[in-house]
Motif scaffolding. Structure first.
Motif, short mmCIF file in Angstrom:
data_model
loop_
_atom_site.label_atom_id
_atom_site.label_comp_id
_atom_site.label_asym_id
_atom_site.label_seq_id
_atom_site.Cartn_x
_atom_site.Cartn_y
_atom_site.Cartn_z
N TYR A 23 0.82 -1.21 0.00
CA TYR A 23 0.00 0.00 0.00
C TYR A 23 0.86 1.26 0.00
O TYR A 23 0.60 2.21 -0.73
N SER A 24 1.92 1.26 0.81
CA SER A 24 2.74 2.46 0.93
C SER A 24 3.57 2.71 -0.33
O SER A 24 3.95 3.85 -0.60
N LEU A 25 3.85 1.68 -1.11
CA LEU A 25 4.67 1.83 -2.30
C LEU A 25 3.87 2.03 -3.59
O LEU A 25 4.44 2.23 -4.64
N ARG A 26 2.55 2.02 -3.50
CA ARG A 26 1.75 2.10 -4.73
C ARG A 26 1.93 3.43 -5.46
O ARG A 26 1.72 3.50 -6.65
N ARG A 27 2.33 4.49 -4.77
CA ARG A 27 2.56 5.79 -5.42
C ARG A 27 4.02 5.98 -5.82
O ARG A 27 4.38 7.02 -6.33
N GLN A 28 4.85 5.00 -5.55
CA GLN A 28 6.27 5.08 -5.90
C GLN A 28 6.49 4.42 -7.26
O GLN A 28 5.87 3.42 -7.58
N THR A 67 2.16 -7.10 -15.88
CA THR A 67 1.05 -6.41 -16.55
C THR A 67 -0.27 -6.67 -15.84
O THR A 67 -1.19 -5.86 -15.93
N GLN A 68 -0.37 -7.78 -15.12
CA GLN A 68 -1.59 -8.07 -14.36
C GLN A 68 -1.63 -7.32 -13.04
O GLN A 68 -2.71 -6.98 -12.55
N ARG A 69 -0.48 -7.04 -12.45
CA ARG A 69 -0.42 -6.48 -11.10
C ARG A 69 0.03 -5.02 -11.04
O ARG A 69 -0.20 -4.34 -10.05
N ARG A 70 0.70 -4.55 -12.06
CA ARG A 70 1.28 -3.21 -12.05
C ARG A 70 0.86 -2.48 -13.31
O ARG A 70 0.32 -3.07 -14.23
N CYS A 71 1.13 -1.20 -13.35
CA CYS A 71 0.86 -0.38 -14.54
C CYS A 71 2.21 -0.05 -15.18
O CYS A 71 2.94 0.79 -14.67
N ILE A 72 2.53 -0.72 -16.27
CA ILE A 72 3.82 -0.51 -16.93
C ILE A 72 3.74 0.82 -17.69
O ILE A 72 2.83 1.03 -18.49
N SER A 74 5.82 4.15 -19.81
CA SER A 74 6.91 4.44 -20.74
C SER A 74 7.84 5.49 -20.14
O SER A 74 7.49 6.19 -19.18
N LEU A 75 9.00 5.64 -20.73
CA LEU A 75 9.93 6.67 -20.30
C LEU A 75 9.32 8.05 -20.51
O LEU A 75 9.50 8.95 -19.68
N ASP A 76 8.55 8.24 -21.60
CA ASP A 76 7.88 9.52 -21.83
C ASP A 76 6.92 9.87 -20.69
O ASP A 76 6.85 11.02 -20.26
N GLN A 77 6.20 8.88 -20.19
CA GLN A 77 5.29 9.12 -19.06
C GLN A 77 6.06 9.53 -17.81
O GLN A 77 5.64 10.42 -17.07
N VAL A 78 7.19 8.88 -17.57
CA VAL A 78 8.01 9.20 -16.40
C VAL A 78 8.56 10.61 -16.52
O VAL A 78 8.50 11.40 -15.57
N LEU A 79 9.07 10.96 -17.70
CA LEU A 79 9.62 12.30 -17.90
C LEU A 79 8.54 13.37 -17.77
O LEU A 79 8.77 14.43 -17.19
N SER A 80 7.36 13.10 -18.28
CA SER A 80 6.25 14.04 -18.15
C SER A 80 5.88 14.27 -16.67
O SER A 80 5.62 15.39 -16.25
N ALA A 92 2.95 2.35 -10.80
CA ALA A 92 3.71 2.59 -12.03
C ALA A 92 5.02 1.81 -11.99
O ALA A 92 5.73 1.80 -10.98
N THR A 93 5.33 1.17 -13.10
CA THR A 93 6.53 0.36 -13.22
C THR A 93 7.20 0.64 -14.55
O THR A 93 6.55 0.61 -15.59
N LEU A 94 8.50 0.90 -14.52
CA LEU A 94 9.29 1.13 -15.72
C LEU A 94 10.22 -0.06 -15.91
O LEU A 94 10.93 -0.45 -14.98
N ILE A 95 10.20 -0.65 -17.10
CA ILE A 95 11.06 -1.78 -17.42
C ILE A 95 12.26 -1.25 -18.19
O ILE A 95 12.10 -0.54 -19.19
N THR A 96 13.47 -1.57 -17.74
CA THR A 96 14.67 -1.14 -18.46
C THR A 96 15.55 -2.36 -18.75
O THR A 96 15.53 -3.35 -18.01
N LEU A 97 16.30 -2.25 -19.84
CA LEU A 97 17.26 -3.28 -20.21
C LEU A 97 18.60 -2.59 -20.46
O LEU A 97 18.68 -1.68 -21.27
#
Length: 135
Positions: A23-28, A67-72, A74-80, A92-97
């Protein structure tokens, strides 16, 4: 016999600590970084086995669960969001490689596309000019 990690996880769930943390991390913003993705059929590795984050089938399963548990996002969304123009959604979750290995393109990219999510691919430019690893 369960490992120490499994015992700790069971205790956290039983005591309600896991839900409190969730619960505490859902906004992170959660950033998950992968490096190399191993072909499921490959048995000979150019480097040692420790350079791989996971196999292609494990990556596929993990992205499916995310994708079932988190909202993936994009980098554009993070920058915005960083510019204060928008807010990131809950979970919110950002996937990086990292490291720009060819398996990121050949294995990870098609899996991300199949799940209809984006990822950020970091390609070290030094490796385009010289035959060396960054480490």
């Amino acid at each position: 016999m369960p490992s120490k990690t499994e015992i700790a996880a069971r205790c956290a769930i039983g005591l309600g600590i896991a839900e409190l943390v969730k619960y505490s991390l859902r906004r992170q913003l959660l950033v998950i970084t992968y490096h190399r993705i191993r072909d499921d059929h490959l048995t000979n590795f150019m480097f040692d086995d420790e350079t791989f984050s996971c196999s292609a089938s494990q990556f596929d399963m993990q992205i499916g669960q995310l994708t079932q548990r988190r909202c993936i996002v994009s980098l554009d969304q993070v920058l915005s969001a960083l510019r204060g123009e928008t807010r990131l959604p809950d979970n919110a979750t950002l996937i990086t490689l990292d490291d720009g290995a060819i398996d990121n393109y050949e294995l990870a990219f098609p899996i991300l596309r199949r799940h209809k999510v984006s990822g950020v691919f970091f390609v070290p430019t030094l490796m385009l000019q010289e035959r060396c690893t960054g480490w």
